[in-house]
Design a protein around this motif. Structure first.
Motif, PDB file in Angstrom:
ATOM      1  N   LEU A 184      14.036   0.413  -1.257  1.00 42.18           N
ATOM      2  CA  LEU A 184      13.057   0.702  -1.954  1.00 42.18           C
ATOM      3  C   LEU A 184      11.581   0.090  -2.552  1.00 42.18           C
ATOM      4  N   VAL A 185      11.466  -1.372  -2.669  1.00 39.60           N
ATOM      5  CA  VAL A 185      10.322  -1.965  -3.197  1.00 39.60           C
ATOM      6  C   VAL A 185       9.198  -1.582  -2.281  1.00 39.60           C
ATOM      7  N   SER A 186       9.726  -2.279  -0.378  1.00 38.69           N
ATOM      8  CA  SER A 186       8.910  -1.675   0.461  1.00 38.69           C
ATOM      9  C   SER A 186       8.111  -1.032   0.578  1.00 38.69           C
ATOM     10  N   ARG A 187       9.258   0.194  -0.566  1.00 44.72           N
ATOM     11  CA  ARG A 187       8.184   2.040  -0.159  1.00 44.72           C
ATOM     12  C   ARG A 187       7.313   2.030  -1.524  1.00 44.72           C
ATOM     13  N   LEU A 188       7.605   1.693  -3.012  1.00 43.20           N
ATOM     14  CA  LEU A 188       7.095   0.742  -3.856  1.00 43.20           C
ATOM     15  C   LEU A 188       6.128   0.486  -3.587  1.00 43.20           C
ATOM     16  N   GLN A 189       5.892  -0.602  -3.109  1.00 36.40           N
ATOM     17  CA  GLN A 189       4.316  -1.599  -2.587  1.00 36.40           C
ATOM     18  C   GLN A 189       3.337  -0.247  -1.794  1.00 36.40           C
ATOM     19  N   ALA A 190       4.039   0.621  -0.972  1.00 38.90           N
ATOM     20  CA  ALA A 190       3.599   1.095   0.084  1.00 38.90           C
ATOM     21  C   ALA A 190       3.085   2.177  -0.446  1.00 38.90           C
ATOM     22  N   PHE A 191       3.091   2.971  -1.314  1.00 38.46           N
ATOM     23  CA  PHE A 191       3.301   3.950  -1.890  1.00 38.46           C
ATOM     24  C   PHE A 191       1.942   3.627  -3.308  1.00 38.46           C
ATOM     25  N   PHE A 192       2.081   3.002  -3.652  1.00 44.79           N
ATOM     26  CA  PHE A 192       1.019   2.366  -4.154  1.00 44.79           C
ATOM     27  C   PHE A 192      -0.600   2.149  -3.064  1.00 44.79           C
ATOM     28  N   LYS A 193      -0.561   1.199  -2.167  1.00 41.36           N
ATOM     29  CA  LYS A 193      -1.011   0.889  -1.536  1.00 41.36           C
ATOM     30  C   LYS A 193      -2.242   2.358  -0.846  1.00 41.36           C
ATOM     31  N   ASP A 194      -0.944   3.492  -0.857  1.00 42.62           N
ATOM     32  CA  ASP A 194      -0.969   4.243  -0.110  1.00 42.62           C
ATOM     33  C   ASP A 194      -2.089   4.830  -0.979  1.00 42.62           C
ATOM     34  N   LYS A 195      -1.866   5.365  -2.579  1.00 44.35           N
ATOM     35  CA  LYS A 195      -2.836   5.521  -3.510  1.00 44.35           C
ATOM     36  C   LYS A 195      -4.073   5.229  -3.924  1.00 44.35           C
ATOM     37  N   ASN A 196      -4.300   3.965  -3.283  1.00 44.46           N
ATOM     38  CA  ASN A 196      -5.161   2.511  -3.487  1.00 44.46           C
ATOM     39  C   ASN A 196      -5.344   2.908  -5.029  1.00 44.46           C
TER      40      ASN A 196
END
Length: 329
Positions: A184-196
């Motif tokens: 979940l932590v990595s998914r959240l980090q990727a979520f914000f990275k993908d959304k820039n």
């Protein structure tokens, strides 16, 4: 008139759940069931009201660490948080938590004094992610607009967050410390990275502060506030709209444990949310902000490391969301 409100306060850092009985005295003539008006405790307000609400964030944290207790509970931690900032929630603390004559002792009881990730100056602050932890109808849309003016690409609403949780049923609380799975932590980090995106406000992420802390331990958090009685009147009007929209239903059950405006569950969830934020988010990374009450750039900019020159000639964006502007799933 004396009434007693039972609040079941749970914290992911606490080792047990405590049932607290909080007595609230309402004014004579207040109808039964009416919400008490939040107000500063008299002695504390008198001791602080002459002090300007300005804080030098560039040196505050290093000074705090030099104080007795290393910036801990007895070290004068988080001097930027004042009694007036928490007046909206103060009536819902018991005498064993809120001490009218001792603000430092009160802060030691109700705040999280962890200074592990205290920002070390304005340059450091301006590079951090910013999350709004206020409930809807506390100025969240105004905060969203202000962060966008500053270039944060704030995500308001984030319906995609529910999709992230739904995609993998292993992303759940499961260990004794209630810590999140690494996935979940990595998914959240990727979520914000993908959304820039460097910021998020409003539901649903405003109620997932534990997850945000684990994914972004150095983030800054703006806790927009509002006097409870005023908030409930506004929230009741907003939440009575689009009651059957799936997105709204999920947000409302997550935040208030009910899908419609409720005179008991909404205020109860309001109090629980803000108490949990105050007790769990490190106070040096937390800014209480009363946008509805008039606070604006002068409160926000120093905390997130921006200069007033960046918004010279730009009014703070005050937004009022009408039901027609609400998202419908």
């Amino acid at each position: 008139m004396q009434c007693t409100i039972l609040l079941l306060a749970a914290s992911n850092r606490a080792e047990h759940t405590e049932l607290t009985s909080v007595s609230v005295t309402t004014a004579r003539g207040t109808p039964p069931g009416a919400l008490p008006s939040s107000r500063p405790h008299g002695h504390l307000r008198a001791a602080h009201e002459a002090t300007p609400q300005q804080h030098d964030w560039s040196t505050a944290e290093s000074e705090m660490e030099r104080q007795p207790g290393g910036g801990g509970r007895n070290g004068g931690v988080c001097p930027h948080i004042r009694p007036d900032d928490l007046a909206f929630i103060s009536p819902f603390y018991g005498a064993h938590e809120w001490f009218d004559n001792d603000w430092e002792k009160t802060k030691a009881m109700i705040l999280n004094p962890d200074i592990t990730h205290c920002p070390d100056g304005s340059a450091n602050r301006s590079q951090r992610k910013v999350f709004g932890l206020g409930l809807s109808k506390t100025g969240t849309t105004s905060l969203h607009a202000a962060l966008n003016i500053l270039g944060y690409r704030d995500m308001e609403g984030q319906p995609g967050f529910w999709d992230l949780l739904d995609a993998d049923d292993s992303l759940v609380f499961h260990d004794p410390d209630m810590r999140q799975t690494p996935g979940l932590v990595s998914r959240l980090q990727a979520f914000f990275k993908d959304k820039n995106s460097r910021a998020a406000t409003d539901f649903p992420l405003s109620i997932f502060f534990d997850e945000l802390l684990q994914a972004f331990p150095t983030a800054l958090f703006v806790m927009t506030t509002r006097e409870l009685k005023s908030w409930y009147g506004s929230a009741k009007k907003q939440m009575s709209q689009d009651a059957h929209a799936p997105y709204n239903i999920r947000n409302r059950f997550a935040a208030y444990h009910t899908g419609k405006a409720d005179h008991h569950m909404f205020p109860k969830a309001f109090v629980q949310h803000y108490k949990n934020v105050l007790r769990n988010v490190p106070c040096c990374q937390l800014l209480p902000m009363d946008i509805v009450g008039g606070q604006s750039w002068e409160t926000l900019l120093p905390f997130i490391g921006h200069a007033t020159e960046e918004v010279e000639g730009v009014d703070f964006p005050l937004r009022r969301v009408t039901p027609k502007k609400m998202k419908k799933g």
